[in-house]
Write an enzyme that holds these catalytic residues in place. Structure first.
Site, PDB file in Angstrom:
ATOM      1  N   TYR A 271       8.214  -3.412   2.967  1.00  0.00           N
ATOM      2  CA  TYR A 271       6.901  -2.551   3.376  1.00  0.00           C
ATOM      3  C   TYR A 271       7.425  -1.734   4.546  1.00  0.00           C
ATOM      4  O   TYR A 271       7.869  -2.256   5.697  1.00  0.00           O
ATOM      5  CB  TYR A 271       5.825  -3.447   4.004  1.00  0.00           C
ATOM      6  CG  TYR A 271       5.347  -4.125   2.808  1.00  0.00           C
ATOM      7  CD1 TYR A 271       5.541  -4.002   1.293  1.00  0.00           C
ATOM      8  CD2 TYR A 271       4.206  -5.297   2.894  1.00  0.00           C
ATOM      9  CE1 TYR A 271       5.039  -4.620   0.407  1.00  0.00           C
ATOM     10  CE2 TYR A 271       3.586  -6.112   2.003  1.00  0.00           C
ATOM     11  CZ  TYR A 271       4.085  -5.858   0.643  1.00  0.00           C
ATOM     12  OH  TYR A 271       3.509  -6.531  -0.337  1.00  0.00           O
TER      13      TYR A 271
ATOM     14  N   SER B 103      -3.875  -6.576  -3.952  1.00  0.00           N
ATOM     15  CA  SER B 103      -4.757  -5.305  -4.360  1.00  0.00           C
ATOM     16  C   SER B 103      -6.017  -5.778  -4.708  1.00  0.00           C
ATOM     17  O   SER B 103      -6.506  -5.360  -6.014  1.00  0.00           O
ATOM     18  CB  SER B 103      -4.004  -4.523  -5.518  1.00  0.00           C
ATOM     19  OG  SER B 103      -2.749  -4.093  -5.166  1.00  0.00           O
ATOM     20  N   PRO B 104      -6.804  -6.617  -3.987  1.00  0.00           N
ATOM     21  CA  PRO B 104      -7.959  -6.998  -4.507  1.00  0.00           C
ATOM     22  C   PRO B 104      -9.175  -5.805  -4.454  1.00  0.00           C
ATOM     23  O   PRO B 104     -10.025  -6.248  -5.167  1.00  0.00           O
ATOM     24  CB  PRO B 104      -8.372  -8.078  -3.406  1.00  0.00           C
ATOM     25  CG  PRO B 104      -7.576  -7.590  -2.199  1.00  0.00           C
ATOM     26  CD  PRO B 104      -6.511  -7.145  -2.824  1.00  0.00           C
TER      27      PRO B 104
ATOM     28  N   ALA C 191      -8.474  -2.901  -5.956  1.00  0.00           N
ATOM     29  CA  ALA C 191      -7.527  -2.139  -6.763  1.00  0.00           C
ATOM     30  C   ALA C 191      -7.294  -0.829  -6.038  1.00  0.00           C
ATOM     31  O   ALA C 191      -7.491   0.404  -6.349  1.00  0.00           O
ATOM     32  CB  ALA C 191      -8.522  -1.694  -8.025  1.00  0.00           C
ATOM     33  N   GLN C 192      -6.423  -1.229  -4.846  1.00  0.00           N
ATOM     34  CA  GLN C 192      -5.787  -0.012  -4.003  1.00  0.00           C
ATOM     35  C   GLN C 192      -6.951   0.972  -3.525  1.00  0.00           C
ATOM     36  O   GLN C 192      -6.679   2.141  -3.650  1.00  0.00           O
ATOM     37  CB  GLN C 192      -4.751   0.751  -4.697  1.00  0.00           C
ATOM     38  CG  GLN C 192      -3.486  -0.327  -5.020  1.00  0.00           C
ATOM     39  CD  GLN C 192      -2.358   0.280  -5.499  1.00  0.00           C
ATOM     40  OE1 GLN C 192      -2.264   1.349  -6.127  1.00  0.00           O
ATOM     41  NE2 GLN C 192      -1.344  -0.438  -4.790  1.00  0.00           N
ATOM     42  N   GLY C 193      -7.951   0.315  -3.301  1.00  0.00           N
ATOM     43  CA  GLY C 193      -9.088   1.234  -2.768  1.00  0.00           C
ATOM     44  C   GLY C 193     -10.370   1.654  -3.846  1.00  0.00           C
ATOM     45  O   GLY C 193     -11.289   2.255  -3.595  1.00  0.00           O
TER      46      GLY C 193
ATOM     47  N   LEU D 120     -11.881   0.071  -5.766  1.00  0.00           N
ATOM     48  CA  LEU D 120     -13.294  -0.653  -5.775  1.00  0.00           C
ATOM     49  C   LEU D 120     -14.194  -0.406  -4.319  1.00  0.00           C
ATOM     50  O   LEU D 120     -15.335  -0.920  -3.929  1.00  0.00           O
ATOM     51  CB  LEU D 120     -13.174  -2.027  -6.046  1.00  0.00           C
ATOM     52  CG  LEU D 120     -12.533  -2.194  -7.517  1.00  0.00           C
ATOM     53  CD1 LEU D 120     -12.162  -3.796  -7.403  1.00  0.00           C
ATOM     54  CD2 LEU D 120     -13.696  -2.341  -8.452  1.00  0.00           C
TER      55      LEU D 120
ATOM     56  N   GLY E 297     -15.707   2.240  -3.398  1.00  0.00           N
ATOM     57  CA  GLY E 297     -16.908   3.062  -4.219  1.00  0.00           C
ATOM     58  C   GLY E 297     -16.863   4.262  -3.191  1.00  0.00           C
ATOM     59  O   GLY E 297     -17.668   5.362  -3.394  1.00  0.00           O
ATOM     60  N   LYS E 298     -15.739   4.667  -2.465  1.00  0.00           N
ATOM     61  CA  LYS E 298     -15.958   6.039  -1.797  1.00  0.00           C
ATOM     62  C   LYS E 298     -15.063   7.169  -2.899  1.00  0.00           C
ATOM     63  O   LYS E 298     -15.074   8.257  -2.269  1.00  0.00           O
ATOM     64  CB  LYS E 298     -15.093   6.012  -0.664  1.00  0.00           C
ATOM     65  CG  LYS E 298     -13.419   5.699  -0.682  1.00  0.00           C
ATOM     66  CD  LYS E 298     -13.010   5.386   0.590  1.00  0.00           C
ATOM     67  CE  LYS E 298     -11.563   4.909   0.692  1.00  0.00           C
ATOM     68  NZ  LYS E 298     -11.160   4.448   2.052  1.00  0.00           N
TER      69      LYS E 298
HETATM   70  P1  NAP Z   1      -5.839  -3.089  -1.699  1.00  0.00           P
HETATM   71  O1  NAP Z   1      -6.024  -4.095  -0.789  1.00  0.00           O
HETATM   72  O2  NAP Z   1      -6.674  -3.422  -3.107  1.00  0.00           O
HETATM   73  O3  NAP Z   1      -6.326  -1.814  -1.155  1.00  0.00           O
HETATM   74  C1  NAP Z   1      -6.127  -1.278   0.216  1.00  0.00           C
HETATM   75  C2  NAP Z   1      -6.473   0.156   0.380  1.00  0.00           C
HETATM   76  O4  NAP Z   1      -7.906   0.252   0.074  1.00  0.00           O
HETATM   77  C3  NAP Z   1      -6.428   0.444   1.784  1.00  0.00           C
HETATM   78  O5  NAP Z   1      -4.928   1.154   1.978  1.00  0.00           O
HETATM   79  C4  NAP Z   1      -7.514   1.704   1.895  1.00  0.00           C
HETATM   80  O6  NAP Z   1      -7.060   2.821   1.351  1.00  0.00           O
HETATM   81  C5  NAP Z   1      -8.652   1.184   1.169  1.00  0.00           C
HETATM   82  N1  NAP Z   1      -9.610   0.270   1.937  1.00  0.00           N
HETATM   83  C6  NAP Z   1      -9.276  -0.913   2.199  1.00  0.00           C
HETATM   84  N2  NAP Z   1     -10.345  -1.479   2.877  1.00  0.00           N
HETATM   85  C7  NAP Z   1     -11.345  -0.475   2.737  1.00  0.00           C
HETATM   86  C8  NAP Z   1     -12.734  -0.602   3.049  1.00  0.00           C
HETATM   87  N3  NAP Z   1     -13.436  -1.539   3.529  1.00  0.00           N
HETATM   88  N4  NAP Z   1     -13.416   0.570   2.674  1.00  0.00           N
HETATM   89  C9  NAP Z   1     -12.690   1.635   2.095  1.00  0.00           C
HETATM   90  N5  NAP Z   1     -11.404   1.667   1.805  1.00  0.00           N
HETATM   91  C10 NAP Z   1     -10.992   0.504   2.004  1.00  0.00           C
HETATM   92  O7  NAP Z   1      -4.412  -2.750  -2.122  1.00  0.00           O
HETATM   93  P2  NAP Z   1      -3.122  -3.270  -1.705  1.00  0.00           P
HETATM   94  O8  NAP Z   1      -2.764  -2.624  -0.261  1.00  0.00           O
HETATM   95  O9  NAP Z   1      -2.171  -2.743  -2.962  1.00  0.00           O
HETATM   96  O10 NAP Z   1      -2.826  -4.625  -1.582  1.00  0.00           O
HETATM   97  C11 NAP Z   1      -3.228  -5.593  -0.362  1.00  0.00           C
HETATM   98  C12 NAP Z   1      -2.130  -6.081  -0.002  1.00  0.00           C
HETATM   99  O11 NAP Z   1      -1.527  -7.058  -1.137  1.00  0.00           O
HETATM  100  C13 NAP Z   1      -0.849  -5.261   0.586  1.00  0.00           C
HETATM  101  O12 NAP Z   1      -1.060  -4.652   1.868  1.00  0.00           O
HETATM  102  C14 NAP Z   1       0.175  -6.290   0.353  1.00  0.00           C
HETATM  103  O13 NAP Z   1       0.206  -6.958   1.585  1.00  0.00           O
HETATM  104  C15 NAP Z   1      -0.129  -7.106  -1.004  1.00  0.00           C
HETATM  105  N6  NAP Z   1       0.698  -6.519  -2.009  1.00  0.00           N
HETATM  106  C16 NAP Z   1       1.663  -7.300  -2.359  1.00  0.00           C
HETATM  107  C17 NAP Z   1       2.307  -6.872  -3.863  1.00  0.00           C
HETATM  108  C18 NAP Z   1       3.198  -7.719  -4.324  1.00  0.00           C
HETATM  109  O14 NAP Z   1       4.143  -7.434  -5.200  1.00  0.00           O
HETATM  110  N7  NAP Z   1       3.269  -9.178  -3.989  1.00  0.00           N
HETATM  111  C19 NAP Z   1       2.029  -5.830  -4.307  1.00  0.00           C
HETATM  112  C20 NAP Z   1       1.044  -4.500  -3.638  1.00  0.00           C
HETATM  113  C21 NAP Z   1       0.403  -5.326  -2.531  1.00  0.00           C
HETATM  114  P3  NAP Z   1      -7.679   4.208   1.436  1.00  0.00           P
HETATM  115  O15 NAP Z   1      -8.250   4.433   2.783  1.00  0.00           O
HETATM  116  O16 NAP Z   1      -6.538   5.261   1.707  1.00  0.00           O
HETATM  117  O17 NAP Z   1      -8.225   4.433   0.386  1.00  0.00           O
END
Ligand code: NAP
Length: 310
Positions: free
Chosen positions: A63, A208-209, A211-213, A215, A217-218
């Protein structure tokens, strides 16, 4: 006070929601220092999370090319309280010997400023080495005390059982399997992985709980994310709006919970530990609001049905 749950069958106690730190230091995908957030913001996300009772942080050597580990390590040391730190080893195809894992962990520890990690995870089941090879390697690191627990990531149920078997022969347990799991990706439920985790007492860590943002809603077709997500999610953004509307309605019925809080609560109700990534204090504070309440059976069924339609 946020409750603690066991990480698999280890003696490590974690909050039922952790924080993912891929965003911290990564400018290639998430635009760290390029798109409106920086070190102060991610430090505020960390501090807000810890103050709210979160003790579990997930990073990886890849990362931000190591910057996530460096930032997290700095924050953890400044916090001056025991926190649970998980990082990962990437079995790149050019890393062939077990010694490469030891070397990689030493580098991770140096960046983190720690003498051991709580959870060391094999990031992907990549060839050419078989799963058993890297699991043997991580078992050795656990046995010399460089990690308190062993985890894998992106392993199928079958691969996870194989990893579990290798560790069991050495008297060790597999603590966790970190996979993508959210309302738009329910593969772990459908493939039997979630069930296998329950059977073997392995914690399913849901990445990605949100779905990378998506879900949150924004975003919608008129307001898509302006980065790597833009093209891959263009079509999906239109389709998911009924699900977003349901997240909002259900949130209202719980006294104004937000779509991210409802989406994360759904993951928790399924028996997994979500690790949402947060770029700033506001997102961290919002996500912590997924704790301390539960969706009803009826709401879970309604969310399942809406996600099935996609
Ligand atoms: P995620 O947690 O589903 O989405 C994160 C993104 O959503 C943030 O960067 C932000 O982006 C937005 N967000 C988060 N909280 C919010 C809120 N309360 N209100 C509005 N927007 C919000 O996706 P992810 O980062 O892919 O997954 C989480 C973690 O899982 C990573 O940080 C990493 O540690 C781990 N991961 C592991 C793997 C693996 O292969 N093991 C792969 C992927 C991720 P914006 O503000 O830009 O929209």
């Amino acid at each position: 006070m946020v409750e603690r749950i066991a990480l698999g069958s280890s003696d490590i106690q974690i909050s039922p929601l952790g924080i993912g730190t891929w965003q911290w230091g990564d400018n290639m995908f998430w635009g760290y220092e390029k798109s409106g957030y920086n070190a102060q913001d991610v430090q505020a996300a960390f501090t807000t999370s810890v103050q709210a009772g979160i003790n579990f942080f997930d990073t990886a050597e890849v990362y931000g090319l190591g910057r996530s580990e460096t930032l997290l390590g700095q924050f953890v040391r400044q916090a001056g309280q025991p926190l649970v730190v998980a990082t990962k080893f990437m079995p790149f195809p050019w890393r062939l010997g077990k010694g490469r894992m030891h070397h990689a962990l030493r580098h991770s520890l140096k960046r983190l400023g720690l003498d051991k990690v709580d959870l060391y995870q094999i990031h992907w089941p990549l060839p050419p080495r078989p799963i058993e090879y890297w699991v043997e390697a991580v078992a050795e690191l656990a046995q010399v005390g460089l990690t308190r627990a062993v985890g894998v990531s992106n392993y199928s149920a079958d691969q996870m059982r194989r990893a579990h078997g290798v560790l069991a022969k050495r008297g060790l347990a597999l603590a966790s399997n970190q996979v993508k799991f959210n309302l738009l990706n329910r593969a772990p439920e459908r493939s039997g992985l979630l069930q296998a985790c329950r059977e073997l007492n392995i914690t399913l860590i849901a990445y990605s709980p949100l779905a990378q943002g998506l879900l949150s809603g924004k975003y919608n077709p008129q307001n898509p994310p302006q980065d790597f997500r833009n093209r891959s999610y263009a079509q999906l953004l239109g389709k998911i709006q009924p699900l977003i509307a349901l997240l909002k309605d259900i949130g209202q019925a719980h006294g104004g919970k937000t779509p991210p809080q409802v989406a994360l609560n759904w993951v928790i109700c399924k028996g997994a530990v979500p690790i949402p990534g947060a770029k700033n204090a506001r997102q961290a504070q919002d996500n912590v609001g997924a704790l301390g309440w539960r969706l009803t059976e009826g709401e879970l069924a309604a969310l399942d049905a809406a996600s099935d339609k996609l």
